[in-house]
Design an enzyme around this catalytic site. Structure first.
Site, PDB file in Angstrom:
ATOM      1  N   LYS A  58      13.454 -42.456  23.503  1.00 16.27           N
ATOM      2  CA  LYS A  58      12.419 -43.177  22.669  1.00 16.27           C
ATOM      3  C   LYS A  58      11.888 -42.356  21.809  1.00 16.27           C
ATOM      4  CE  LYS A  58      11.614 -46.070  26.724  1.00 16.27           C
ATOM      5  NZ  LYS A  58      10.799 -46.012  28.181  1.00 16.27           N
ATOM      6  N   ASP A  99       4.944 -52.395  25.784  1.00 16.61           N
ATOM      7  CA  ASP A  99       5.904 -52.824  26.895  1.00 16.61           C
ATOM      8  C   ASP A  99       5.773 -54.222  27.257  1.00 16.61           C
ATOM      9  OD1 ASP A  99       7.731 -50.638  27.944  1.00 16.61           O
ATOM     10  OD2 ASP A  99       6.099 -49.697  29.237  1.00 16.61           O
ATOM     11  N   GLN A 145       5.543 -44.229  31.231  1.00 18.33           N
ATOM     12  CA  GLN A 145       6.691 -44.340  31.863  1.00 18.33           C
ATOM     13  C   GLN A 145       6.580 -44.529  33.193  1.00 18.33           C
ATOM     14  OE1 GLN A 145       9.476 -44.111  29.921  1.00 18.33           O
ATOM     15  NE2 GLN A 145      10.607 -44.820  31.828  1.00 18.33           N
TER      16      GLN A 145
END
Ligand code: NDP
Length: 293
Positions: free
Chosen positions: A53, A120, A97
């Site tokens: 990412k 997200d 994460q």
């Protein structure tokens, strides 16, 4: 004849090309999109995901802040970091994460993120919008990536039957909602570990998505001739024929290619799309925040 390839790498690069133009536009207003990624602990797979990412951010000119915390950190310390990032006006996207260490409540941590920075798309405000059929919130990256890959490949979806195997909060459930929303108009069945005669359920599908986490679960006999098959699974399986002793496998047996009209590869299918959608959400958040200034 083998199925056509749902090429996530190519689709993601066309999305990145568009994002570069939008990032350039933002630079005229003195705005650099900024993604903050928090990772807790030393799960090797999570570090690989975070690094890729961050590498994509670099390539596109998106600023990234990488916060690494030890696995024994208390939940209150993580909360402090999230609150700080919520308040930091230079930050447009915040990602924690997954998975978090067991002593932490992952959903409670997601709930803390400012929904406008929830790139997200897992905050209840954003998932709630999806339930309402509104596509104007942050849409979770993997489901959105699956949809965009199908649209980019020119697959006709309206009125077709879809079966989504998996009902997780991050993939299966939001994807089912997205597929059934007005304008996409698929007729959706959600299958899971309690589904009876999964093979028969799958055989009804014009569009079959596997998001399970079981290597090569979906067999050619389960797939209707000419169906479109999307493989979300990323599984590490031992394989002594590979130098490193393992390989990546999806949730779909590759021989499904003999029956399907389209099939997404693993790797190179949904994976790159997930990252592209994360970048798009970050840029979108920067655009929205700068237009509200
Ligand atoms: P979860 O473990 O959260 O969910 C798995 C789902 O599969 C559950 O709904 C479960 O049912 C269902 N399931 C389990 N076993 C069976 C079975 N035998 N038959 C039918 N359904 C079953 O996984 P995720 O949704 O997080 O991830 C799924 C896969 O996608 C994984 O391989 C993951 O690595 C991959 N992934 C890939 C991404 C990408 O970018 N390509 C991003 C995110 C995930 P139940 O609810 O009843 O337990």
């Amino acid at each position: 004849m083998g199925a056509q390839r749902l090429d996530g790498k190519q689709c993601a690069s066309s999305i990145e090309a568009n994002l570069l133009l939008r990032i350039e536009q933002l630079s005229h207003q003195g705005v650099v999109p900024h993604l903050a990624v928090i990772i807790v602990g030393d799960d090797p797979a999570s570090h690989v995901y975070v690094n890729s990412k961050i590498a994509t951010c670099k390539r596109l000119g998106i600023q990234s802040t990488h916060i690494e915390l030890p696995s024994n950190i208390g939940q209150n310390d993580l909360i402090k970091h999230v609150i700080q990032l919520n308040e930091d006006e230079s930050v447009h996207g915040i990602l924690i994460q997954s998975p978090l260490p067991q002593h932490m409540d992952e959903e409670a941590m997601t709930d803390l993120i400012d929904p406008t920075k929830d790139v997200d798309g897992f905050h209840p405000t954003n998932l709630g919008r999806l339930v309402q059929g509104r596509l104007d919130g942050m849409i979770p990256c993997t489901p959105h990536g699956v949809l965009r890959l199908l649209e980019w490949s020119g697959v006709q979806l309206r009125g077709k039957k879809a079966v989504v195997i998996g009902r997780s909060r991050i993939v299966g459930m939001p994807l089912s909602l997205l597929f059934a929303s007005r304008g996409i108009d698929l007729t959706v069945t959600v299958a899971h570990s309690r589904t009876e005669d999964l093979a028969k359920v799958c055989a009804e599908a014009d569009v079959l998505v596997a998001a399970v986490g079981i290597p090569e679960l979906v067999q050619p006999q389960w797939v209707k001739s000419g169906a479109v098959v999307v493989d979300v699974g990323i599984n590490r399986v031992e394989d002594s024929t590979h130098e490193r002793g393992w390989r990546l496998a999806g949730d779909v047996n590759p021989s499904v290619s003999e029956v399907a009209s389209w099939l997404s590869p693993v790797p190179g299918g949904v994976g790159p799309m997930t990252i592209a959608m994360l970048m798009e959400n970050t840029v979108r958040s920067a655009e929205l925040m700068s237009s509200n200034e």
